[in-house]
Design an enzyme around this catalytic site. Structure first.
Site, PDB file in Angstrom:
ATOM      1  N   HIS A 191      27.572 -36.419  -4.274  1.00 49.62           N
ATOM      2  CA  HIS A 191      27.240 -37.825  -4.064  1.00 49.62           C
ATOM      3  C   HIS A 191      27.509 -38.308  -2.644  1.00 49.62           C
ATOM      4  O   HIS A 191      26.904 -39.284  -2.190  1.00 49.62           O
ATOM      5  CB  HIS A 191      27.879 -38.691  -5.150  1.00 49.62           C
ATOM      6  CG  HIS A 191      27.106 -38.574  -6.435  1.00 49.62           C
ATOM      7  ND1 HIS A 191      27.438 -37.653  -7.401  1.00 49.62           N
ATOM      8  CD2 HIS A 191      25.965 -39.178  -6.846  1.00 49.62           C
ATOM      9  CE1 HIS A 191      26.542 -37.733  -8.386  1.00 49.62           C
ATOM     10  NE2 HIS A 191      25.643 -38.650  -8.076  1.00 49.62           N
ATOM     11  N   GLU A 432      19.050 -34.235 -17.859  1.00 49.29           N
ATOM     12  CA  GLU A 432      19.943 -33.603 -16.889  1.00 49.29           C
ATOM     13  C   GLU A 432      20.671 -32.399 -17.462  1.00 49.29           C
ATOM     14  O   GLU A 432      21.449 -31.755 -16.765  1.00 49.29           O
ATOM     15  CB  GLU A 432      20.998 -34.605 -16.423  1.00 49.29           C
ATOM     16  CG  GLU A 432      20.412 -35.867 -15.837  1.00 49.29           C
ATOM     17  CD  GLU A 432      21.459 -36.768 -15.244  1.00 49.29           C
ATOM     18  OE1 GLU A 432      21.619 -36.755 -14.032  1.00 49.29           O
ATOM     19  OE2 GLU A 432      22.135 -37.492 -16.011  1.00 49.29           O
ATOM     20  N   ASP A 456      21.553 -32.480 -11.596  1.00 47.43           N
ATOM     21  CA  ASP A 456      22.426 -32.066 -12.690  1.00 47.43           C
ATOM     22  C   ASP A 456      21.774 -30.998 -13.555  1.00 47.43           C
ATOM     23  O   ASP A 456      22.455 -30.111 -14.059  1.00 47.43           O
ATOM     24  CB  ASP A 456      22.839 -33.270 -13.541  1.00 47.43           C
ATOM     25  CG  ASP A 456      23.991 -34.004 -12.887  1.00 47.43           C
ATOM     26  OD1 ASP A 456      24.946 -33.322 -12.470  1.00 47.43           O
ATOM     27  OD2 ASP A 456      23.928 -35.232 -12.767  1.00 47.43           O
ATOM     28  N   CYS A 503      13.854 -37.762 -10.293  1.00 49.95           N
ATOM     29  CA  CYS A 503      14.600 -38.504  -9.284  1.00 49.95           C
ATOM     30  C   CYS A 503      15.713 -37.685  -8.641  1.00 49.95           C
ATOM     31  O   CYS A 503      16.516 -38.204  -7.888  1.00 49.95           O
ATOM     32  CB  CYS A 503      15.163 -39.790  -9.882  1.00 49.95           C
ATOM     33  SG  CYS A 503      16.210 -39.488 -11.306  1.00 49.95           S
TER      34      CYS A 503
END
Ligand code: PEP
Ligand code: MG
Length: 591
Positions: A191, A432, A456, A503
């Site tokens: 992140h 995910e 993920d 995404c």
């Protein structure tokens, strides 16, 4: 002599500037000599206060850990370490006898204790040095104030060098102060890397030993295109990278001129191209970059940078702003996906495998009070635009049903309280986990739409921690197992007449775009700053070619073969500097 380090490119671009060492400077604190008895008294008090403050923080964490037995025990060990008479006496002695400031005394004692731990033969006991280090860090942070404060008082921008960067630290930084980021840990989909991309700041992660080698203030070059960092560059290197920076910026500026043109393939198929955002203010820029709506609003960062109080209000204002700004374009708001590598005080950071632990929808359903604040905010904001709600980390249909029931209850409560709200927005899910792929037929009846979270999905399919530099060479979204799952998801969605977007980082990867279009995704959602590049890429692909490439990828044997097959097609079509060279390396590895 310069030092050249290779890592993983995390955010494209080149920057050159002075190093600011974050999280490392605690070990290299300035020695301040004390001159008067009152200074000594003051330092002793500062030390005692830092210990008490740290104890309070640890006790607070421990209170929230009642259901995570192992985590609770570890925090209790940390609390015990805080009262260790040897450490306390030694630090006090240094302050009184050696007349040094509290932070210097703590760092010196900590260093000595850690040295002693390193000399222990028993591997278990030796590994406990982690606890001493952790407690020491907390005390140092309380003594020094946060480094964020030091950063915010900087006069000129810097390159941030750190062992690791917590997204909550990165989220609070102003982009005016940051030229680039270089870290030892992390992966291209961690992140911190995602935030760097959203801020448009060049970054390289997984460098393994940049923090150890960098010296505060020295010149650093970040090459976020190829994943290299050069410490203390020589004249030739400086000249080469200044030139590269110019070439990259010129190519980007030319591409940005086409921001207004629609995202259409070479043979005329329009593609929905939307933005991933992390901060509500980014919504103001989406139009400038040529995006159509928001495909992923990662809402965790609202909470990471703001206090817990007023949580509902903070979320409400953020959503209202994004929805109003983009109306009538769709805005997909993803509910809190904390855990993994994004922590708050109430989440145990001591879980052995945080990515397999208390994360995303699991925390939301276990701690509904926080989730309810978010859903209330969402329903209140929904009347200002075209909102959709998306749930992360879904593994079973019951999770969706629980959220739907909560939304019904919350909307009824808002009505009872006389608080205005919009209609309940369409409720979709992220794909995910392999569980969601294999069980997609069980999830689709309960989902209005889906979006593939390839970051993920890759992590959980290949059992590769997305933040670990030690396995970053195995993190590969072109692995046949990932590619085949994407094909399954898209075809099942199309059969069921459900909208499907993607995404994850893959959506902006030059080599992945032909494949994703070929499988038939409705939407690509990418970091806002990369929208012009992706639009350019879409414009050179034909749907017919994309379809054949996608079909062929399903029978190829390795990620190397899949990449090579797409590269042959796109190589002549994209500007070379944008088609980042890291792919060339990856093509030759593992085929
Ligand atoms: C993903 O997992 O691909 C995704 C888009 O979500 P995040 O990166 O925030 O985990
Ligand atoms: Mg995810």
């Amino acid at each position: 002599m310069s030092i050249r380090l290779r890592g993983t490119p995390a955010s494209p671009g080149v920057s050159i500037g002075p190093a600011f060492l974050l999280n490392v400077e605690e070990i290299r604190v300035q020695k301040r000599t004390l001159r008067t008895a009152s200074e000594v008294k003051c330092e002793l008090e500062r030390f005692a206060e830092a210990i008490e403050k740290t104890r309070g923080q640890l006790e607070q964490i421990s209170e929230h850990l009642s259901d995570v037995i192992e985590g609770k025990q570890l925090i209790e060990v940390h609390i015990l370490l805080l009262s260790d008479p040897f450490i306390i006496t030694e630090v006090r002695k240094q302050i009184k006898d050696d007349l040094v400031c509290a932070e210097y005394a703590v760092s010196k004692v900590l260093y000595d204790v850690l040295e002693r731990f390193n000399a222990i033969e028993d591997p278990y006991l030796r590994s406990r040095s982690v606890d001493v280090r952790d407690v020491g860090r907390r005390v140092m942070a309380n003594l020094l104030g946060t480094e964020k404060q030091a950063l915010s008082s900087l006069k000129s921008p810097v390159i941030l060098v750190s062992e690791d960067l917590d997204p909550s630290q990165t989220a609070g930084l102003s982009r005016k102060q940051l030229l680039g980021i270089a870290t030892d840990l992390g992966g291209s989909t961690s992140h911190t890397a995602i935030l760097a991309r959203s801020m448009g700041i060049p970054a390289v992660v997984a460098l393994k030993n940049v923090a150890e080698n960098a010296v505060p203030g020295q010149v650093v070059i970040i090459d976020g295109i190829h994943g290299e960092v050069i410490l203390d560059p020589d004249e030739d290197e400086l000249q080469y990278y200044s030139e590269l920076k110019k070439r990259y910026n010129t190519a980007e500026a030319e591409i940005a001129l086409n921001a207004d043109s629609p995202a259409v393939t070479a043979d005329g198929k329009a593609v929905e191209l939307s933005a991933n955002i992390e901060f509500s203010q980014e919504a103001d820029q989406v139009g400038r970059f040529g995006g159509h709506g928001i495909g992923l609003f990662r809402t965790e960062f609202i909470r990471l940078i703001s206090p817990e109080a007023e949580e509902e209000e903070m979320h409400f204002r953020a959503y209202r702003h994004v929805l109003q700004t983009l109306n009538p374009d769709p805005v997909i708001i993803r509910t809190l996906d904390l855990g993994g590598d994004k922590f708050l005080d109430f989440i145990p950071t001591v879980e052995r495998n945080p990515f397999l632990g208390w994360r995303g929808i699991r925390i939301c359903l276990d701690r509904p009070e926080k989730f309810i604040s978010q859903l209330r905010a969402l329903l209140r904001a929904a009347r200002f635009g075209n909102a959709r709600i998306m749930l992360p980390m879904i593994t079973g249909y019951d999770q969706i049903v629980q959220v739907r029931d909560m939304l019904d209850d919350i909307s009824a409560n808002l009505d009872r309280e006389g608080i205005p709200r919009g209609d309940i927005p369409p409720l979709g899910i992220m794909i995910e986990t392999p569980a969601a792929v294999l069980g997609i037929d069980l999830l689709l009846p309960h989902s209005a739409f889906v979006s593939i979270g390839s970051n993920d999905l890759t992590q959980y399919t290949l059992a590769v921690d997305r933040g670990s530099p030690y396995v970053s060479n195995l993190f590969d979204s072109f692995h046949p197992a990932v590619i085949r799952q994407i094909n399954i998801v898209v075809s099942k969605c199309r059969e069921a007449g459900k909208w499907v977007g993607i995404c994850g980082q893959m959506a902006s990867d030059p080599l992945a775009i032909p494949l994703l279009l070929g499988y038939g995704v409705n939407e690509l959602s990418v970091p806002m700053t990369l929208i012009p590049d992706v639009k350019e890429m879409i414009s050179v692909i034909s749907m017919k070619d994309a379809g054949s490439l996608a079909e062929k990828a399903l029978i190829l044997k390795s990620s190397g073969e899949i990449r090579r097959s797409v590269l042959d097609y796109v190589e002549s079509k994209y500007p070379e500097i944008i088609l980042d060279e890291i792919h060339r390396d990856e093509i030759y590895r593992g085929s």
